[in-house]
Design a protein around this motif. Structure first.
Motif, short mmCIF file in Angstrom:
data_model
loop_
_atom_site.label_atom_id
_atom_site.label_comp_id
_atom_site.label_asym_id
_atom_site.label_seq_id
_atom_site.Cartn_x
_atom_site.Cartn_y
_atom_site.Cartn_z
N ASP A 41 0.81 -1.06 0.31
CA ASP A 41 -0.20 -0.04 -0.20
C ASP A 41 0.84 0.71 0.38
O ASP A 41 1.76 1.67 0.92
CB ASP A 41 -0.59 0.14 1.04
CG ASP A 41 -1.84 0.74 1.20
OD1 ASP A 41 -3.21 1.05 0.25
OD2 ASP A 41 -1.36 2.30 2.03
N GLU A 42 0.62 2.33 -1.18
CA GLU A 42 1.72 3.15 -1.31
C GLU A 42 1.45 4.24 0.37
O GLU A 42 2.59 4.70 0.63
CB GLU A 42 0.88 4.35 -2.10
CG GLU A 42 0.08 5.18 -2.46
CD GLU A 42 -0.34 5.37 -3.57
OE1 GLU A 42 -0.70 6.81 -3.57
OE2 GLU A 42 0.10 5.14 -4.74
N GLU A 43 0.59 4.08 1.21
CA GLU A 43 0.53 5.29 2.15
C GLU A 43 0.83 4.60 3.34
O GLU A 43 1.50 4.81 4.08
CB GLU A 43 -0.99 5.90 2.57
CG GLU A 43 -0.68 6.74 1.19
CD GLU A 43 -2.52 7.99 1.22
OE1 GLU A 43 -2.31 7.65 2.36
OE2 GLU A 43 -3.14 7.93 0.65
N LEU A 44 0.68 3.19 3.82
CA LEU A 44 0.77 2.05 4.67
C LEU A 44 2.29 1.78 4.85
O LEU A 44 2.77 1.36 6.17
CB LEU A 44 -0.28 1.33 5.26
CG LEU A 44 -1.67 2.18 5.97
CD1 LEU A 44 -2.63 0.70 5.92
CD2 LEU A 44 -1.43 2.11 7.12
N GLY A 45 2.43 1.39 3.52
CA GLY A 45 3.90 0.22 3.23
C GLY A 45 4.62 0.93 4.32
O GLY A 45 5.75 0.50 5.06
N PRO A 46 5.09 2.20 3.89
CA PRO A 46 6.72 3.17 4.04
C PRO A 46 6.31 3.00 5.38
O PRO A 46 7.46 2.49 6.03
CB PRO A 46 5.97 3.57 2.98
CG PRO A 46 5.34 4.60 2.26
CD PRO A 46 4.46 3.45 3.12
N ILE A 47 5.51 2.79 6.24
CA ILE A 47 5.45 3.16 7.94
C ILE A 47 6.37 1.67 8.34
O ILE A 47 7.25 1.12 9.26
CB ILE A 47 4.32 2.97 8.27
CG1 ILE A 47 3.94 4.68 7.70
CG2 ILE A 47 3.92 3.70 10.29
CD1 ILE A 47 2.65 6.05 8.78
N PHE A 48 5.38 0.92 7.37
CA PHE A 48 5.41 -0.79 7.64
C PHE A 48 7.00 -0.69 7.61
O PHE A 48 7.71 -1.84 8.42
CB PHE A 48 4.25 -1.48 7.61
CG PHE A 48 3.20 -1.32 8.29
CD1 PHE A 48 3.06 -2.46 10.04
CD2 PHE A 48 2.24 -0.32 8.65
CE1 PHE A 48 2.02 -1.97 10.94
CE2 PHE A 48 1.32 -0.96 8.53
CZ PHE A 48 1.22 -1.81 9.87
N ASN A 49 7.43 -0.58 6.33
CA ASN A 49 9.16 -1.03 5.79
C ASN A 49 9.75 -0.74 6.84
O ASN A 49 10.36 -1.21 6.81
CB ASN A 49 9.00 -0.94 4.74
CG ASN A 49 7.98 -1.64 3.57
OD1 ASN A 49 7.81 -3.03 4.07
ND2 ASN A 49 7.22 -1.54 2.31
N ASP A 50 9.69 0.41 7.59
CA ASP A 50 10.73 1.58 7.60
C ASP A 50 11.07 0.49 9.14
O ASP A 50 11.74 0.60 9.87
CB ASP A 50 9.99 2.77 7.95
CG ASP A 50 10.57 3.72 6.21
OD1 ASP A 50 11.11 3.25 5.57
OD2 ASP A 50 10.16 4.86 6.35
N ALA A 51 9.86 0.07 9.50
CA ALA A 51 9.82 0.07 11.08
C ALA A 51 10.18 -1.67 11.29
O ALA A 51 10.80 -2.27 12.60
CB ALA A 51 9.05 0.07 11.65
N ILE A 52 10.23 -2.57 10.52
CA ILE A 52 10.08 -3.80 10.73
C ILE A 52 11.36 -4.20 10.29
O ILE A 52 11.03 -3.86 8.94
CB ILE A 52 8.37 -4.60 10.65
CG1 ILE A 52 7.45 -4.12 11.35
CG2 ILE A 52 9.22 -6.07 10.24
CD1 ILE A 52 5.93 -4.09 11.13
N SER A 53 12.46 -4.59 10.42
CA SER A 53 13.27 -5.34 9.89
C SER A 53 13.39 -6.88 9.64
O SER A 53 14.04 -7.46 8.26
CB SER A 53 14.40 -5.03 10.63
OG SER A 53 14.62 -5.13 11.61
#
Ligand code: HEM
Length: 124
Positions: A25-37
């Protein structure tokens, strides 16, 4: 395709499919991808969470409020609506209808209480 039930296997498939959509998802994706390794760890944790919520297995031992507070500056009520929209789409696609409804009701209630904790503060 056979619809899933609310058991550990069904919840595991649901969590996997939901976070695949969230990450794309273009809005949610970056938040999760930054936070979760460690994605396998996150998916395991979220499967435990839903197993605790829906099956009262007690497997989840975390603290969702502080986990979300860390990302408060990036999260808005509109994003919660978007999250719930993706949850509704994924549960409708994968789960038996009564299970999808129960999962959607639960998520809406949890989203409300997370938002109360995150966005409203009463200073005594
Ligand atoms: C964890 C984002 C809504 C359940 C997380 C994390 C992020 C996140 C970034 C990882 C936190 C970290 O370790 O740094 C979001 C966003 C949401 C949202 C952007 C909506 C806009 C929800 C909702 C639920 C939920 C509605 C439950 C129905 C959880 C749980 C964890 C988690 C159980 C694991 C917390 C822990 O570490 O124990 N979320 N979340 N989230 N989220 Fe969300």
């Amino acid at each position: 395709m056979e619809l899933e039930r609310i058991d550990d296997e069904g919840l595991g498939h649901l969590v996997e499919a939901f976070y695949a959509r969230v990450r794309a998802d273009e809005e949610l994706g970056p938040i999760f991808n930054d936070a979760i390794s460690d994605w396998p760890e996150h998916l395991g944790k979220l499967t435990d969470f839903w197993s605790s919520v829906m099956l009262t297995t007690g497997r989840y031992k975390g603290q969702p409020v502080p986990a979300h507070m860390k990302h408060r500056s990036k999260i808005t009520p509109e994003l919660f609506e978007r999250w719930l929209g993706l949850w509704a789409e994924t549960t409708d696609a994968l789960m038996e209808p009564a299970a999808a409804r129960a999962l959607q009701d639960k998520a809406r209630r949890i989203a409300q209480s997370l938002q109360l904790a995150m966005f409203f503060r009463i200073d005594a």
